[in-house]
Design an enzyme around this catalytic site. Structure first.
Site, PDB file in Angstrom:
ATOM      1  N   THR A   1      -8.420  10.063   7.870  1.00  0.00           N
ATOM      2  CA  THR A   1      -6.967  10.100   7.727  1.00  0.00           C
ATOM      3  C   THR A   1      -6.431  11.532   7.831  1.00  0.00           C
ATOM      4  OG1 THR A   1      -7.015   8.119   6.385  1.00  0.00           O
ATOM      5  CG2 THR A   1      -5.099   9.529   6.112  1.00  0.00           C
TER       6      THR A   1
ATOM      7  N   ILE B   1       2.809  17.227   7.230  1.00  0.00           N
ATOM      8  CA  ILE B   1       3.961  17.707   6.460  1.00  0.00           C
ATOM      9  C   ILE B   1       3.499  18.027   5.039  1.00  0.00           C
ATOM     10  CG2 ILE B   1       6.271  17.138   5.589  1.00  0.00           C
ATOM     11  CD1 ILE B   1       6.144  16.980   8.634  1.00  0.00           C
TER      12      ILE B   1
ATOM     13  N   HIS C   1       5.165  17.784   1.893  1.00  0.00           N
ATOM     14  CA  HIS C   1       6.414  17.185   1.413  1.00  0.00           C
ATOM     15  C   HIS C   1       6.936  17.899   0.173  1.00  0.00           C
ATOM     16  CE1 HIS C   1       6.303  13.636   4.041  1.00  0.00           C
ATOM     17  NE2 HIS C   1       4.987  13.728   3.923  1.00  0.00           N
TER      18      HIS C   1
ATOM     19  N   VAL D   1     -22.835   6.675   3.440  1.00  0.00           N
ATOM     20  CA  VAL D   1     -23.307   6.154   2.165  1.00  0.00           C
ATOM     21  C   VAL D   1     -23.538   4.647   2.325  1.00  0.00           C
ATOM     22  CG1 VAL D   1     -22.716   5.762  -0.260  1.00  0.00           C
ATOM     23  CG2 VAL D   1     -22.164   7.946   0.835  1.00  0.00           C
TER      24      VAL D   1
ATOM     25  N   ILE E   1      -4.974   7.228  -1.418  1.00  0.00           N
ATOM     26  CA  ILE E   1      -4.299   8.514  -1.176  1.00  0.00           C
ATOM     27  C   ILE E   1      -3.550   8.427   0.153  1.00  0.00           C
ATOM     28  CG2 ILE E   1      -4.522  11.017  -1.187  1.00  0.00           C
ATOM     29  CD1 ILE E   1      -5.584   9.775  -3.736  1.00  0.00           C
TER      30      ILE E   1
ATOM     31  N   SER F   1       0.488   8.849   1.964  1.00  0.00           N
ATOM     32  CA  SER F   1       1.485   9.905   1.849  1.00  0.00           C
ATOM     33  C   SER F   1       2.032   9.934   0.423  1.00  0.00           C
ATOM     34  CB  SER F   1       2.630   9.646   2.825  1.00  0.00           C
ATOM     35  OG  SER F   1       3.578  10.663   2.723  1.00  0.00           O
TER      36      SER F   1
END
Lengths: 469, 425
Positions: free
Chosen positions: A40, A47, A49, A171, A333, A335
């Site tokens: 990801t 950004i 934020h 894993v 996790i 944005s």
């Protein structure tokens, strides 16, 4: 026996590794991919934020604001690209109460520098905003960052402070033992007292290897388009849209490299590896992006890509010790995960500290020397560098002015690049308008030489059959 | 090392070398060629097939042979060139000279000056990203030229099962090249109802090897995570939109893209030169001079050519004109007329002509917008017809070169218009 194994070498895993490397602990980061920053973290809006989106009181709110505060200092000490370029949230409705809600939420979260401006004021700041813009929330602390460089900086700093990395190691199982855990990977077992699960879209799979409590992560696909570098930027701030009934909207933003990015779409999917773009998705990016900004150079798209956000069920980040003692989740996790990453690292260290005593190292080094970005130097600096090392006098990537010296540094430094994408993330070579058409043969040759393989065996991404790192 | 020159030529490919020779033969001695690669010759070095030089040398040469003839001439004439040198900026100075900033291991980061600059940087290929093909982004998707370089210059093995998107000349050449390397080329898909490659290449590179050319087809999806596994090809309608249900899956490990060439004009734009959106190259006059005085452009950076012979011819003229400019400045007086593209004509080079600067023979080059049969090429100036030439077939893949004698143009005062007149059959 290690103290801690961190599963996942994305922004969160590497931030946690860096944070924990401040203490007298043995830490190992494992990842199934051959490089850090392969999930990801490599495909998002890039950004940092400001922090007005999250509900007050949530971990998202707290860690976003903290992460945003930390990032500028970190970018200087660890040398990664970070620009506080401000942001606007656009409202297309006469009724601008939505902006007021965001502003109040932001202020409650502790975000500074928020103000609501009229459509005309917004257009005065950003002349390419469309006439439909009625008002905007201006966020002074919003920033853009290079997610690759940031994550590499965290990882390299952690490495320098003694953290081990075991990459290309998937894993496959985790056994709970009396002393802790045995983490089984495709490249051997690691015993550890504690485990941090920072496995992104796979955090649910890792969690269920140890815990019986439910945790579900849904990959939410986001498609993006990246436009060629601009001499006059279309917009200089990050332009968001106020979420409406029609959905969350598409942002248009400059990147730290001087490109323009538009996206993301938001579609929940099942396949955790599906990062394909679709014609529907790209059409949506174009259509919705054009609502905010006119004159977006859609004809100058140089690439499009898809990222997967790791969305949990609770709506908030799930960062906690699980029902199994010493097994910590950093899951869901999505944005503002990139912004929050350094703060998540701190928070995880706090959680770990409740189980394993944390004792500061005297010799912790809080700086990291990044790869030179030749294109950003003055002519005088360039001249000096070439005199010192002629490899900096040879441009390999014409579009982004990346020299052989930078590519060699990216390949040769500890935790160096072994693939074309790895070189691209570290140096920017191949990121430009020709999309590596000209530079890839040379870059392949340099990688092949370092790895002792044939040019044609050099991978764009992925794992070499024979271990090369 | 010297820092001031009469003419600096950016690019040591076929255009740059011919421009240098042209300038030298026109009497300019103070020339420097700057080349970013480590040899002269540019892309010709990787074009190891034959078919080059029929117009220039009356024989069929390979790319490297053609390049070598010009490189030999450059050396024979004693024209200085610097290799492994990347120009980062060209800008006009207040005194009319041009500042050329460059990077090389030899010089470091320096700025040279020149009275005239010839832009001869060539072109690049349109990459996958610019084509907006949906799908994943695995290894195995190359532009045709990159694959050509890997195979012909690096001796690398590129793939076994190949699909090619786009029927540009490099794609066609690579269909044959991959076949000769032992790969199987399943198909060449072309979005348009006609090929953008030369007829002879379709015959010699596809037909001779039984490789199907799928006109009005495109790639609509790319499959494979780390490595390419296959592509979906669909038929497109008249609006070039894929027709649902027509998708066919082609398993393959290699997808080559030959979907157009883009002149590399980043330096040109930086120098303040106006770009023609139809060619993505500079607007130039009859002398191949841009709107910035003393900055000339030629070869594929000006407009994409299909034959290198035309590049050489054009560039030689640019060199001679630059030499004349250095000695005499711009020719003043006369009347300046625009050259416009009318029916069936996509663009013209030049886009304007000064009657005082005419040569004995003057070229107007252009491409047509589609396939035309039994038509006339017409050039007019106001009401006056300058040229009418019947043609049996005109195709967009072949650049047309009309040569007009000075006396045809010497007295014109009205704009020139080039168009295709369709004849009722």
């Amino acid at each position: 026996m290690m103290d801690i194994v961190i599963i996942g070498a994305g922004a969160v895993g590497c931030a946690a590794a860096m944070e924990l490397s401040k203490y007298k602990l043995s830490v190992c980061v494992v990842d199934k991919e051959s490089d850090v920053c392969e999930g990801t973290t490599k495909a998002n809006s890039a950004i940092a934020h400001a922090g007005f989106d999250a509900e007050p009181g949530t971990l998202k709110a707290k860690l976003n604001v903290r992460g945003s505060e930390m990032m500028e200092g970190l970018s200087q000490k660890l040398q990664f690209a970070f620009i506080r370029n401000e942001a606007m949230v656009l409202c297309f409705d006469k009724d601008t109460s939505g902006l007021e809600v965001l502003k109040q939420r932001g202020e409650k979260n502790g975000v500074k520098g928020l103000s609501i401006i009229s459509g005309d004021e917004a257009r005065a700041l950003e002349p390419n905003l469309t006439d439909e813009v009625q008002a905007a929330l201006l966020a002074k602390t919003s920033a853009i960052v290079c997610p690759f460089e940031m994550t590499l900086a965290f990882a390299e700093n952690a490495l320098e402070n003694g953290v081990q990395f075991r990459l290309s190691a998937e894993v496959t199982g985790i056994d709970k033992t009396d002393k802790g855990f045995i983490v089984k990977t495709s490249r051997g077992e690691i015993e550890a007292k504690a485990v941090i699960n920072a496995a992104g879209v796979y955090a649910d799979k890792i969690h269920s290897m140890v815990s019986g409590t439910p945790l579900k992560i849904t990959p939410r696909k986001g498609e993006y388009m990246l436009m060629d570098k601009e001499t006059v930027p279309t917009v200089s701030r990050t332009i968001f849209q106020l979420p409406t009934k029609m959905g969350k909207g598409i942002l248009v933003s400059p990147t730290v490299h001087g490109n323009l990015i538009a996206g993301p779409t938001a579609v929940d999917i099942d396949d955790k590896e599906n990062t394909a773009t679709t014609s529907e998705g790209l059409n949506e990016v174009r259509a919705k992006g054009s609502l905010s900004v006119k004159n977006v150079p859609w004809g100058k798209v140089i690439t499009s890509f898809t990222g997967l956000r790791a969305v949990g069920d609770s709506g908030d980040f799930i960062i906690e010790e699980s029902d199994v003692p010493c097994f910590f989740d950093a899951a869901g996790i999505e944005s503002p995960g990139l912004t929050s990453a350094p703060a998540i690292g701190e928070y995880l260290a706090e959680l770990v500290g409740k189980r394993i005593p944390l004792e500061k190292k005297a010799d912790y080094k809080d700086t990291r020397e990044g790869i030179v970005h030749f294109a950003m130097l003055s002519n005088k600096q360039r001249d000096e560098l070439i005199k010192k090392d002629p490899a900096y006098g040879k441009i390999v990537c014409r579009c982004c002015t990346v020299t052989e010296g930078e590519i060699l540094d990216a390949i040769n430094r500890p935790l160096g690049a072994t693939t074309l994408d790895g070189v691209k993330r570290r140096t920017g070579a191949g990121m430009g308008r020709c999309q590596a058409g000209f530079c890839s043969p040379t870059t392949m040759e340099l990688i092949a030489k370092k790895l002792g393989i044939k040019t044609e065996q050099v991978l764009k991404k992925g794992i070499y059959e024979s271990e090369v790192r | 090392m010297k820092n001031e020159y009469g003419i600096i030529i950016i690019g040591g490919g076929p255009a740059g070398m011919a421009a240098a020779i042209g300038a030298k033969e026109a009497g300019e001695d103070d020339i420097l060629i700057l080349e970013r690669d480590s040899v002269l010759g540019g892309i010709l070095n990787q074009c190891i097939h034959n078919g080059f030089g029929l117009h220039t040398f009356n024989e069929e040469l390979t790319g490297p042979e053609y390049a070598e003839r010009f490189a030999d001439k450059v050396r024979e004439l004693g024209i200085p060139f610097e290799l492994d040198t990347m120009v980062l900026d060209v800008s006009p100075m207040e005194d009319g000279r041009k500042a050329v900033s460059l990077i090389s291991a030899k010089r470091g980061a320096v700025t040279l000056t020149a009275k005239a600059v010839i832009l001869a940087m060539g072109c690049r290929e349109r990459p996958r990203g610019a084509l907006n093909i949906p799908g994943s982004r695995p290894q195995g998707v190359y532009t045709a030229g990159t694959a050509q370089k890997l195979i012909n210059l690096e001796g690398a093995h590129v793939g076994k099962e190949v699909v090619i998107l786009g029927s540009g000349d490099i794609g066609l050449i690579m269909a044959r090249r991959m076949t000769l390397e032992g790969a199987h080329v399943a198909a060449v898909a072309e979005l348009m109802p006609y090929s953008s490659g030369l007829k002879r290449n379709i015959v010699q590179c596809l037909d001779d090897y039984g490789i199907p050319l799928l006109l009005s087809h495109t790639v609509v999806d790319i499959k494979g995570k780390d490595k390419l596994e296959g592509v979906y090809i669909a038929e497109v309608d008249e609006k070039r939109t894929p027709i649902p249900g027509s998708e066919v899956y082609y398993p393959c490990d290699t997808l080559l893209l030959s979907c157009g060439l883009i002149p590399e004009n980043e330096l040109t734009v930086g120098a303040g030169v106006e770009i023609d959106p139809r060619t993505n190259g500079a607007y130039v006059s009859e002398s191949l001079e841009t709107n910035v005085e003393g900055v000339f452009s030629c070869g594929n950076v000006l407009h994409v050519h299909d034959l290198v012979d035309f590049v050489s011819e054009e560039s030689k003229r640019a060199g001679a004109n630059a030499a004349r400019y250095v000695k005499q400045g711009r020719k003043a007086g006369g009347s300046t007329v625009n050259v416009s593209a009318g029916n069936g004509v996509r663009y013209t080079v030049p886009s304007k002509i000064n009657t005082n600067a005419l040569e004995e023979l003057n070229h107007i080059r252009f491409r047509v917008t589609g396939v035309y049969t039994n038509v006339s090429i017409v050039i007019t100036s106001g009401d006056k017809e300058i040229l009418r030439r019947k043609s049996r077939i005109l195709v967009p893949s072949e650049m047309l070169d009309i040569i007009l004698k000075r006396d045809k143009l010497a007295d014109i005062t009205d704009d020139l218009k080039v168009y295709i007149e369709e004849v009722e059959s």
